[in-house]
Design a protein around this motif. Structure first.
Motif, PDB file in Angstrom:
ATOM      1  N   LYS A  87      57.778  50.602  65.476  1.00  0.00           N
ATOM      2  CA  LYS A  87      58.756  51.213  64.576  1.00  0.00           C
ATOM      3  C   LYS A  87      58.505  52.720  64.446  1.00  0.00           C
ATOM      4  N   THR A  88      57.254  53.107  64.233  1.00  0.00           N
ATOM      5  CA  THR A  88      56.910  54.524  64.107  1.00  0.00           C
ATOM      6  C   THR A  88      57.062  55.243  65.444  1.00  0.00           C
ATOM      7  N   ILE A  89      56.640  54.599  66.514  1.00  0.00           N
ATOM      8  CA  ILE A  89      56.777  55.201  67.840  1.00  0.00           C
ATOM      9  C   ILE A  89      58.250  55.468  68.136  1.00  0.00           C
ATOM     10  N   THR A  90      59.086  54.486  67.861  1.00  0.00           N
ATOM     11  CA  THR A  90      60.528  54.634  68.075  1.00  0.00           C
ATOM     12  C   THR A  90      61.078  55.787  67.259  1.00  0.00           C
ATOM     13  N   LEU A  91      60.672  55.862  66.019  1.00  0.00           N
ATOM     14  CA  LEU A  91      61.127  56.942  65.134  1.00  0.00           C
ATOM     15  C   LEU A  91      60.738  58.308  65.702  1.00  0.00           C
ATOM     16  N   LEU A  92      59.492  58.458  66.121  1.00  0.00           N
ATOM     17  CA  LEU A  92      59.019  59.743  66.633  1.00  0.00           C
ATOM     18  C   LEU A  92      59.679  60.103  67.966  1.00  0.00           C
ATOM     19  N   ILE A  93      59.853  59.113  68.834  1.00  0.00           N
ATOM     20  CA  ILE A  93      60.453  59.379  70.136  1.00  0.00           C
ATOM     21  C   ILE A  93      61.922  59.765  69.998  1.00  0.00           C
ATOM     22  N   ASN A  94      62.615  59.100  69.075  1.00  0.00           N
ATOM     23  CA  ASN A  94      64.048  59.345  68.914  1.00  0.00           C
ATOM     24  C   ASN A  94      64.376  60.529  68.010  1.00  0.00           C
ATOM     25  N   ASP A  95      63.374  61.068  67.326  1.00  0.00           N
ATOM     26  CA  ASP A  95      63.599  62.215  66.440  1.00  0.00           C
ATOM     27  C   ASP A  95      63.709  63.481  67.285  1.00  0.00           C
ATOM     28  N   LYS A  96      64.895  64.051  67.338  1.00  0.00           N
ATOM     29  CA  LYS A  96      65.120  65.223  68.194  1.00  0.00           C
ATOM     30  C   LYS A  96      64.283  66.426  67.781  1.00  0.00           C
TER      31      LYS A  96
ATOM     32  N   VAL B 267      58.625  65.247  71.267  1.00  0.00           N
ATOM     33  CA  VAL B 267      57.609  64.436  71.922  1.00  0.00           C
ATOM     34  C   VAL B 267      57.773  64.573  73.437  1.00  0.00           C
ATOM     35  N   ASP B 268      56.668  64.748  74.138  1.00  0.00           N
ATOM     36  CA  ASP B 268      56.678  64.822  75.593  1.00  0.00           C
ATOM     37  C   ASP B 268      56.796  63.400  76.134  1.00  0.00           C
ATOM     38  N   ILE B 269      58.022  62.982  76.460  1.00  0.00           N
ATOM     39  CA  ILE B 269      58.294  61.614  76.902  1.00  0.00           C
ATOM     40  C   ILE B 269      57.541  61.304  78.192  1.00  0.00           C
ATOM     41  N   ASP B 270      57.468  62.257  79.119  1.00  0.00           N
ATOM     42  CA  ASP B 270      56.792  62.019  80.396  1.00  0.00           C
ATOM     43  C   ASP B 270      55.306  61.734  80.188  1.00  0.00           C
ATOM     44  N   LEU B 271      54.667  62.503  79.338  1.00  0.00           N
ATOM     45  CA  LEU B 271      53.260  62.267  79.030  1.00  0.00           C
ATOM     46  C   LEU B 271      53.105  60.958  78.266  1.00  0.00           C
ATOM     47  N   THR B 272      54.022  60.704  77.353  1.00  0.00           N
ATOM     48  CA  THR B 272      53.952  59.518  76.510  1.00  0.00           C
ATOM     49  C   THR B 272      54.014  58.238  77.331  1.00  0.00           C
ATOM     50  N   ILE B 273      54.943  58.155  78.290  1.00  0.00           N
ATOM     51  CA  ILE B 273      55.030  56.919  79.090  1.00  0.00           C
ATOM     52  C   ILE B 273      53.802  56.759  79.969  1.00  0.00           C
ATOM     53  N   ARG B 274      53.261  57.822  80.483  1.00  0.00           N
ATOM     54  CA  ARG B 274      52.069  57.708  81.316  1.00  0.00           C
ATOM     55  C   ARG B 274      50.868  57.262  80.492  1.00  0.00           C
ATOM     56  N   TRP B 275      50.769  57.754  79.251  1.00  0.00           N
ATOM     57  CA  TRP B 275      49.689  57.315  78.363  1.00  0.00           C
ATOM     58  C   TRP B 275      49.835  55.828  78.077  1.00  0.00           C
ATOM     59  N   ALA B 276      51.054  55.388  77.804  1.00  0.00           N
ATOM     60  CA  ALA B 276      51.301  53.970  77.518  1.00  0.00           C
ATOM     61  C   ALA B 276      50.967  53.111  78.726  1.00  0.00           C
ATOM     62  N   ILE B 277      51.294  53.588  79.925  1.00  0.00           N
ATOM     63  CA  ILE B 277      50.995  52.840  81.147  1.00  0.00           C
ATOM     64  C   ILE B 277      49.489  52.761  81.373  1.00  0.00           C
ATOM     65  N   GLU B 278      48.795  53.876  81.250  1.00  0.00           N
ATOM     66  CA  GLU B 278      47.341  53.882  81.448  1.00  0.00           C
ATOM     67  C   GLU B 278      46.647  52.908  80.511  1.00  0.00           C
ATOM     68  N   ASN B 279      47.176  52.776  79.296  1.00  0.00           N
ATOM     69  CA  ASN B 279      46.564  51.918  78.283  1.00  0.00           C
ATOM     70  C   ASN B 279      47.205  50.539  78.202  1.00  0.00           C
ATOM     71  N   GLU B 280      48.105  50.243  79.143  1.00  0.00           N
ATOM     72  CA  GLU B 280      48.760  48.946  79.285  1.00  0.00           C
ATOM     73  C   GLU B 280      49.488  48.497  78.009  1.00  0.00           C
ATOM     74  N   HIS B 281      50.168  49.431  77.388  1.00  0.00           N
ATOM     75  CA  HIS B 281      51.000  49.111  76.218  1.00  0.00           C
ATOM     76  C   HIS B 281      52.407  48.805  76.714  1.00  0.00           C
ATOM     77  N   ILE B 282      52.606  47.587  77.184  1.00  0.00           N
ATOM     78  CA  ILE B 282      53.851  47.229  77.853  1.00  0.00           C
ATOM     79  C   ILE B 282      55.059  47.326  76.924  1.00  0.00           C
ATOM     80  N   GLU B 283      54.872  47.038  75.631  1.00  0.00           N
ATOM     81  CA  GLU B 283      55.993  47.141  74.695  1.00  0.00           C
ATOM     82  C   GLU B 283      56.467  48.586  74.580  1.00  0.00           C
ATOM     83  N   ILE B 284      55.524  49.499  74.597  1.00  0.00           N
ATOM     84  CA  ILE B 284      55.858  50.913  74.490  1.00  0.00           C
ATOM     85  C   ILE B 284      56.505  51.392  75.796  1.00  0.00           C
TER      86      ILE B 284
END
Length: 126
Positions: free
Chosen positions: A22-31, A35-52
């Motif tokens: 919920k908080t991640i969604t809020l921060l990502i969608n807040d214009k 938030v650096d989306i490219d860095l964010t998805i790579r961090w989520a992938i490295e840490n295997e946060h599949i929901e993110i």
């Protein structure tokens, strides 16, 4: 565009640690959060946060290919051996393997992730 503030970055990292979508969604969608989306998805992938990862894939602005700063998301997931993330990325029409010059396969081989090599080869042959 202004940079993502340390406050926003810290809030995002805390939300990741708690799997607080919920908080991640809020921060990502807040214009205004920048938030650096490219860095964010790579961090989520490295840490295997599949929901993110799934959440970020829904944002069509998310970059999945190589950039000057980052390997492709597929290469990152292959390197870390996250099979379910690789499978998820392969379902996204923005994922391309040939632009990586088979880097994903090479990374998976180098790190001993045979299941990922199998999945990538199967995907290439479809």
């Amino acid at each position: 565009m202004r940079e993502c503030s340390n406050y926003v970055r810290d809030a995002l990292m805390q939300a990741y640690e708690k799997h607080d979508l919920k908080t991640i969604t809020l921060l990502i969608n807040d214009k205004d959060s920048n938030v650096d989306i490219d860095l964010t998805i790579r961090w989520a992938i490295e840490n295997e946060h599949i929901e993110i990862v799934r959440l970020l894939l829904n944002n069509r602005q998310t970059c999945l290919h190589d950039t000057e700063q980052y390997f492709s998301t597929l290469v990152t997931a292959s390197r870390y051996g996250h099979l379910e993330v690789v499978r998820l990325l392969l379902t996204d029409d923005r994922t391309v393997i040939d632009e990586c010059r088979n880097s994903a396969i090479r990374k998976a081989i180098r790190h001993g992730h045979t299941e990922i090599v199998t999945e990538l080869v199967k995907w290439l042959n479809t």
